[in-house]
Each structure stands twice: as structure tokens, then as C-alpha cells.
Design a protein around this motif. Structure first.
Motif, short mmCIF file in Angstrom:
data_model
loop_
_atom_site.label_atom_id
_atom_site.label_comp_id
_atom_site.label_asym_id
_atom_site.label_seq_id
_atom_site.Cartn_x
_atom_site.Cartn_y
_atom_site.Cartn_z
N ASP A 1 0.86 -1.21 0.00
CA ASP A 1 0.00 0.00 0.00
C ASP A 1 0.89 1.25 0.00
OD1 ASP A 1 -2.31 -1.45 0.24
OD2 ASP A 1 -2.83 -0.77 2.26
N LEU A 2 1.89 1.22 0.88
CA LEU A 2 2.77 2.39 1.01
C LEU A 2 3.61 2.60 -0.25
CD1 LEU A 2 3.36 1.59 4.65
CD2 LEU A 2 3.06 3.97 3.96
N CYS B 1 4.45 10.78 8.74
CA CYS B 1 5.38 10.63 7.60
C CYS B 1 4.80 9.83 6.45
CB CYS B 1 6.69 10.01 8.06
SG CYS B 1 6.49 8.34 8.74
N GLY B 2 3.81 8.93 6.70
CA GLY B 2 3.34 8.07 5.61
C GLY B 2 4.52 7.32 5.01
N LEU C 1 11.10 9.68 12.02
CA LEU C 1 9.85 9.44 11.28
C LEU C 1 8.76 9.07 12.26
CD1 LEU C 1 11.85 7.51 8.65
CD2 LEU C 1 10.55 9.59 8.13
N HIS C 2 7.73 9.89 12.30
CA HIS C 2 6.65 9.63 13.26
C HIS C 2 5.34 9.46 12.49
CE1 HIS C 2 4.08 9.80 16.73
NE2 HIS C 2 3.40 10.80 16.18
N ASP C 3 4.64 8.39 12.79
CA ASP C 3 3.32 8.18 12.19
C ASP C 3 2.52 7.33 13.16
OD1 ASP C 3 2.24 8.40 9.02
OD2 ASP C 3 1.17 6.97 10.29
N LYS C 4 1.21 7.44 13.12
CA LYS C 4 0.45 6.57 14.02
C LYS C 4 0.49 5.12 13.51
CE LYS C 4 -4.21 7.27 12.26
NZ LYS C 4 -5.48 7.90 12.53
N SER C 5 0.93 4.94 12.27
CA SER C 5 1.12 3.59 11.74
C SER C 5 2.59 3.19 11.83
CB SER C 5 0.65 3.56 10.28
OG SER C 5 1.27 2.50 9.59
N ARG C 6 2.89 2.13 12.57
CA ARG C 6 4.25 1.63 12.69
C ARG C 6 4.75 1.12 11.33
NH1 ARG C 6 7.79 0.27 16.76
NH2 ARG C 6 6.87 2.09 17.74
N LEU C 7 3.80 0.56 10.56
CA LEU C 7 4.14 0.09 9.22
C LEU C 7 4.69 1.23 8.37
CD1 LEU C 7 3.60 -2.73 7.90
CD2 LEU C 7 1.50 -1.74 6.96
N ALA C 8 4.02 2.38 8.46
CA ALA C 8 4.45 3.56 7.69
C ALA C 8 5.83 4.01 8.16
CB ALA C 8 3.43 4.69 7.84
#
Ligand SMILES: C[S@@+](CC[C@H](N)C(=O)[O-])C[C@H]1O[C@@H](n2cnc3c(N)ncnc32)[C@H](O)[C@@H]1O
Length: 348
Positions: free
Chosen positions: A34-35, A77-78, A100-107
Motif C-alpha cells: 500500500d505504502l 510521515c506516511g 519518522l513519526h506516524d500513528k502507523s508503525r508500518l508507515a
């Protein structure tokens, strides 16, 4: 990424989420593909907006200004495209680390892998650089296309990080909503930061005037040349239902006053930022001009300054100019930005 590798169902789902433009509770990245698909398409378009902002910022400061040596924090960061564009523009050695900060660890992990591959020399970490904040290191905060996804609590958290940052580079979509949100950020932070872009003045935003409620601050980035002939982008535009040539954005660049060279934000009386694009009519142009602490619609009759009218119409990046005005009529002008246009100045 090749056309046949794109996951169209995932891109359609993401596009619908972005268009809804509402706070999103869950994370929407399901896997690293997806990313990767986002990074090659929607993300790359965001990269073109960053390229335009960074090019203009570097030109405005004549290449002498850059964020102070310290960590770069990419909030929300996406796929990490914005952080990589900033590292490319200023040089990775401008920053001590990329966070890099995102609520998604995957991102976060995807963005970290991409950054390590492209900039092997820089230290990359996930999360907010708490230690750097606490030890007083100058943190550059980068925010890109995040604001409309945040809840009130998330926005408060982001603003608390902004208040601890030394420099802020912020780009949002050029929609009315995003622009108005960014104006809110500007007003909240203007007492503590110098406004480097896009405003030619430091006081309250002229768009807050009741008469200007239907306007919003946005500009356009030029797409890369040859895009409309590129099968990848033609297919993507058709599928996503977007106009490839239109890259509207709203932006804000803030820095602590002691980090801004003298002259960059002072002595700007008479400088006017064109909001959006000039609109062409038979015999005249209309534009919305922001300067000297107000926003007002102005008109340029072609016959008054045909060369200036051509320059204003041809320019596809954010315009900064000095006008000689009579009432609401531009009698003459000099384009300061973009600099390629400034080379062909029309004398006042
Ligand atoms: C539209 S994407 C933009 C990604 C990237 N900044 C760019 O410009 O391409 C928004 C990103 O913000 C992240 N996000 C949303 N809410 C967040 C929050 N409260 N804290 C951190 N990240 C958040 C999402 O997970 C997503 O990765």
C-alpha cells in the motif's frame, strides 16, 4: 514502480479516504505494498509540491539559509516522501538525524527503509526525538498533508511539538479547508516564530478579514515536463480521476526569529504575494494580492503593461511582486518571485 505493479483497489481506497478529508481513527496502511503504491503516485505528486516550495524557499533566501543542524522530524510521515525531499533539497548533512513519526508503525518502518536506502549516511529513527527536544537541540518539524486527518487531541499534540521546534516546514493540499487550518496554525505560532513563507508580513493574516472569508491561501506547483505523455501518469490520472497539471498546495515556513538572517523578513513593505493564480480575461487580468497586511483583488489592463501581463500568465509557481497601484488597478509591477521571471523585470 511499474504500472502493472500498482494495486488499483488500494489506491482507490486511499483516494476515497483522502477525499473524505475527515479525522481518521484507524490506520489505513494495510501492508508495505500500500505504502509503495502511494509513494509512487499520490506521494510523488506531494513530492512535486515540496520541490516547488523548497525551490522557492532556497531561492528566496539565496541559498544561504537552511534549517539549523539538528534532527528533522517528519510528523505523519506516511511513506516518507516529504522527509526525503527535504533531505535532498538541503543536503542530508544539514540534519543530525531523520525521525519518522506516524500513528502507523508500518508507515514509519517503510519510510525508514526508504530513507536509509536513499541517504545511507544519515541516522534514521522512528518516533518523536524526545531526547533532542529535552536537551534543547534545534528540531526542524516537517508536516505534510496530515492536518485534516487529525482529531482535536491529535492537533493539540502536533501544536505542542510545533511550539518546541526551531523551524517548521509545512505543506498541505491547497483546499479551502486545509488553508484555513494552516492559517489557524500561523496565527497560533506567529508570536513565537518568524514567518518566512508565504506571507510578506508578520502580522495577522489578511484572509481573516470578514470580506475575504471565501478566499484561501494556495499556490500551484508545476508538474514535471512531459507528464501528459507518460503512460504511467496518464493511466494513474484516469483511474484516480485527477488532473495531472493541477498541483495546488498551501504552505507555511516558520523559524525562530534568531535563526532568520536580517532582511529576510524585515523591509518587505510593498511586496505582494499573488494568491492562487491570476485569472485571464479579454483585455485584462484579475488577481488576489496579499501584502502590506491586507488581501485585495487587483486588476491589470493588458494595454497598461502587456509584458507584465504575459509574465503573470506564464508563471506557474507562486508569485511575489511589487506593484504600482492606483485604486484597485495595477499600473506597473516587478516580479520578485519566481526568480526566473524576475530576470525579465518590467521597470516600474
Ligand atoms: C495523507 S498521509 C500523508 C503522508 C505524508 N506526510 C505525505 O505527505 O505523503 C497522512 C499520514 O498521517 C498519518 N497520521 C494520521 N493521523 C496521525 C496522528 N494522529 N499521528 C501521527 N500520524 C498520523 C497517517 O497514518 C498517514 O500516514
Amino acid at each position: 514502480m511499474k504500472l502493472e505493479e500498482l494495486d488499483w483497489a488500494a489506491l482507490d481506497r486511499l483516494r476515497d479516504l483522502f477525499l473524505a478529508s475527515q479525522p481518521i481513527r484507524s490506520t489505513y496502511w494495510r501492508n508495505s505494498h500500500d505504502l509503495a503504491c502511494y509513494d509512487a503516485t499520490f506521494g510523488e505528486r506531494i513530492g512535486w509540491k515540496w520541490d516547488a516550495v523548497l525551490r522557492a524557499l532556497i531561492a528566496q533566501t539565496q541559498g544561504i539559509w537552511r534549517p539549523p543542524l539538528g534532527p528533522l522530524l517528519d510528523f505523519g510521515c506516511g511513506s516518507g516522501i516529504a522527509g526525503r525531499r527535504v533531505l535532498s533539497a538541503f543536503g542530508a548533512s544539514t540534519f543530525s538525524a531523520l525521525h519518522l513519526h506516524d500513528k502507523s508503525r508500518l508507515a514509519e518502518n517503510f519510510a525508514a527503509d526508504q530513507a536509509r536506502e536513499k541517504f545511507p549516511g544519515i541516522s534514521v529513527a522512528c518516533g518523536v526525538p524526545e531526547v533532542a527536544f529535552e536537551s534543547g537541540l534545534p528540531v526542524t518539524l516537517l508536516v505534510s498533508h496530515v492536518l485534516n486527518e487529525l482529531s482535536t487531541t491529535d492537533t493539540r499534540h502536533l501544536m505542542s511539538l510545533a511550539r518546541r521546534a526551531s523551524t517548521i516546514l509545512w505543506v498541505e493540499p491547497g483546499t479551502s479547508l486545509a488553508s484555513r487550518q494552516l492559517i489557524g496554525v500561523r496565527e497560533a505560532l506567529k508570536g513565537e516564530f518568524a514567518i518566512v513563507r508565504p506571507c510578506p508580513y508578520q502580522n495577522s493574516c489578511g484572509l481573516l478579514n470578514a470580506a475575504r472569508q471565501t478566499d484561501w491561501c494556495h499556490h500551484f506547483a508545476p508538474p514535471p515536463p512531459g507528464l501528459s505523455m507518460d503512460p504511467f501518469w496518464v493511466r494513474f490520472a484516469r483511474q484516480a480521476g485527477i488532473d495531472l497539471r493541477s498541483l495546488p498546495y498551501s504552505h507555511l515556513v516558520l523559524a525562530r526569529p534568531d535563526l532568520v538572517p536580517p532582511g529576510l523578513i524585515t523591509d518587505r513593505t510593498g511586496e505582494h504575494r499573488v494568491i492562487g493564480r491570476p485569472r485571464s480575461f479579454k483585455g485584462y487580468l484579475e488577481l488576489l494580492s496579499c501584502g502590506d497586511e491586507k488581501v485585495e483583488p487587483l486588476t491589470l489592463q493588458r494595454r497598461d503593461k502587456p509584458e507584465l501581463a504575459d509574465q503573470l500568465e506564464e508563471t506557474d509557481e507562486a508569485i511575489l511582486a511589487r506593484w504600482m497601484i492606483e485604486g484597485r488597478r495595477i499600473r506597473s509591477g516587478v516580479i520578485i518571485e519566481p526568480p526566473s521571471t524576475a530576470l525579465r523585470e518590467t521597470p516600474l
